[in-house]
Write an enzyme that holds these catalytic residues in place. Structure first.
Site, short mmCIF file in Angstrom:
data_model
loop_
_atom_site.label_atom_id
_atom_site.label_comp_id
_atom_site.label_asym_id
_atom_site.label_seq_id
_atom_site.Cartn_x
_atom_site.Cartn_y
_atom_site.Cartn_z
N HIS A 11 54.01 -23.12 32.99
CA HIS A 11 53.74 -22.61 34.34
C HIS A 11 55.04 -22.59 35.12
O HIS A 11 55.68 -23.63 35.30
CB HIS A 11 52.73 -23.55 35.01
CG HIS A 11 52.49 -23.29 36.47
ND1 HIS A 11 52.08 -24.28 37.34
CD2 HIS A 11 52.61 -22.17 37.22
CE1 HIS A 11 51.94 -23.78 38.55
NE2 HIS A 11 52.27 -22.50 38.51
N PRO A 23 45.10 -23.39 34.44
CA PRO A 23 45.42 -24.77 34.10
C PRO A 23 44.73 -25.76 35.04
O PRO A 23 44.54 -25.47 36.23
CB PRO A 23 46.93 -24.83 34.30
CG PRO A 23 47.18 -23.85 35.41
CD PRO A 23 46.17 -22.74 35.21
N HIS A 70 43.37 -19.79 39.90
CA HIS A 70 44.58 -19.94 39.08
C HIS A 70 44.82 -21.38 38.65
O HIS A 70 45.78 -21.67 37.94
CB HIS A 70 45.81 -19.44 39.84
CG HIS A 70 46.38 -20.41 40.84
ND1 HIS A 70 45.61 -21.04 41.80
CD2 HIS A 70 47.66 -20.86 41.02
CE1 HIS A 70 46.40 -21.82 42.53
NE2 HIS A 70 47.64 -21.73 42.08
#
Length: 388
Positions: A169, A292, A316
């Protein structure tokens, strides 16, 4: 999903009052069309709510895109399974930490061979866009292939079948932040010049057809592409280190790379609008996506359901319940270690504000998103790498 004041559709079952008020304020702007969609992970943000999908007619709010332009996720599904991994995973974590610069302000010492074609592509795109990124950050090219800090991470995970995934990320680093901050400032200046009344100065917008708008879009698109290539560069390095760890080449069975801080033109409810997803991913039917959880919890590989009310979007991540300062006061390093039991990570007080308890429970977020995405894989973390 609930409707608030007719212009705000909310998917978040966990929503504090300040976040609700901020979203209602943004949804009330005259150029929002057809409505603002608030994702299950919504929490208070700068100007506009993190975890919101903001469709605008003939205008864009730079702060509604966010200061980390193009931030997002990338994941690679390997051919390896959990039994193929050596039991001691610390060498892998430390090797990844050597391969990728971590933390705010930490960049590469030189442009590596793997990054050279990507840097060349970005230079070409910048020239075509009519600007020099060096006006914002002199050595921006050294930032390509660096992680940053905060909630950015690199992970090795296993799915429900014990298949191993590589997951990370990150976004457009310091160069994207400088571009974003500049244009947020320009929007504020335009609002002051035109005497536009705003409920929050960070909701200042740029109107389509103006030089300020065109300049922002050109540089925004460049920064979005920088973020995408930054993730690709880091993933290539992580894949090489993982291959060395397992003693064999990595066959990429799948690679997914998706933004969650970006804007683009789309058609919704019969009109062309600029859709700014600030902490949200595009989830048209069949779109692959990555959601995530916080460190120490599950993450998800998903597929979009194309829900029109959500403007084809989904959450998200988990979404914060505690601010970073509040989390540092509420939790301890020992609590973080307990939450990360069984996961190879660098225990540091710098990560206390990332403890899972500072975030919404990811399973609740995913339940709230049941009409937005379908879950393809559930990932559990084996190795976690973060910057201070």
């Amino acid at each position: 999903m609930e409707t608030i004041n007719g212009k705000l559709l909310n998917w978040a079952s966990i929503l504090d009052e300040k976040t609700r008020e901020q979203a209602v304020m943004t949804a009330g702007l005259s150029f929002i069309y057809p409505h603002l969609a608030l994702m299950p992970d919504a929490h208070l943000g700068k100007g506009a709510t993190v975890g919101s999908v903001i469709p605008t007619l003939g205008a864009i709010i730079p702060a509604a895109v966010g200061v980390d332009i193009g931030c997002g996720m990338i994941a690679v599904r390997t051919q390896y399974s959990l039994p193929d991994l050596p039991a001691d995973r610390r060498p892998l974590r430390e090797d990844i930490e050597r391969a990728v610069p971590l933390s705010a302000g930490h960049n590469n010492r030189k442009v590596l061979p793997t990054a050279e074609p990507r840097v060349a592509e970005l230079k070409s795109r910048a020239a075509a866009a009519g600007f020099d990124p060096a006006r914002y950050v002199e050595k921006w090219d050294l930032q390509l292939g660096s992680l940053g800090s905060g909630n950015h991470f690199i992970e090795v995970c296993a799915d429900e079948t014990d298949r191993v995934w590589l997951f990370l990320h990150s976004g457009s680093r310091g160069i994207g932040n400088k571009i974003a901050q500049h244009h947020i400032g320009v929007a504020r200046q335009v609002a002051a010049r035109l005497k536009v009344h705003l409920p929050d100065p960070d909701l200042a917008h740029l109107e389509e057809g103006t030089p300020e708008f065109d300049r922002y879009i050109a540089e925004l698109r460049w920064a979005q592409h920088f973020a995408l290539l930054n993730r690709e560069e880091m993933m290539d390095r992580v894949t090489a280190r993982f291959a060395r760890f397992v003693g064999g080449p990595v066959e990429e069975l799948e690679r997914i790379n998706c933004h969650h801080n970006f804007t683009q033109q789309e058609t919704h409810y019969g009109k062309s609008v600029w859709v700014s997803r600030k902490g949200a991913i595009k989830a048209e039917r069949g779109d692959p996506g990555l959601i995530p959880g916080s460190m120490g919890t599950a993450s998800y590989v998903v597929e979009g359901l194309g829900n029109p009310a959500s403007l084809n979007s989904s959450p998200h991540g988990a979404g914060r319940e505690y601010s970073r300062n509040a989390a540092r006061k509420a939790f301890t390093l020992e609590e973080l270690k307990r939450a990360m039991r069984g996961i190879e990570f660098r225990a540091s007080e710098a990560f206390i504000d990332e403890i899972p308890a500072a975030y919404k429970p990811i399973d609740v977020v995913m339940q709230d998103a049941a009409d937005l995405v379908t879950v393809r894989h559930t990932l559990r973390q084996l190795v976690n790498v973060k910057g201070d």
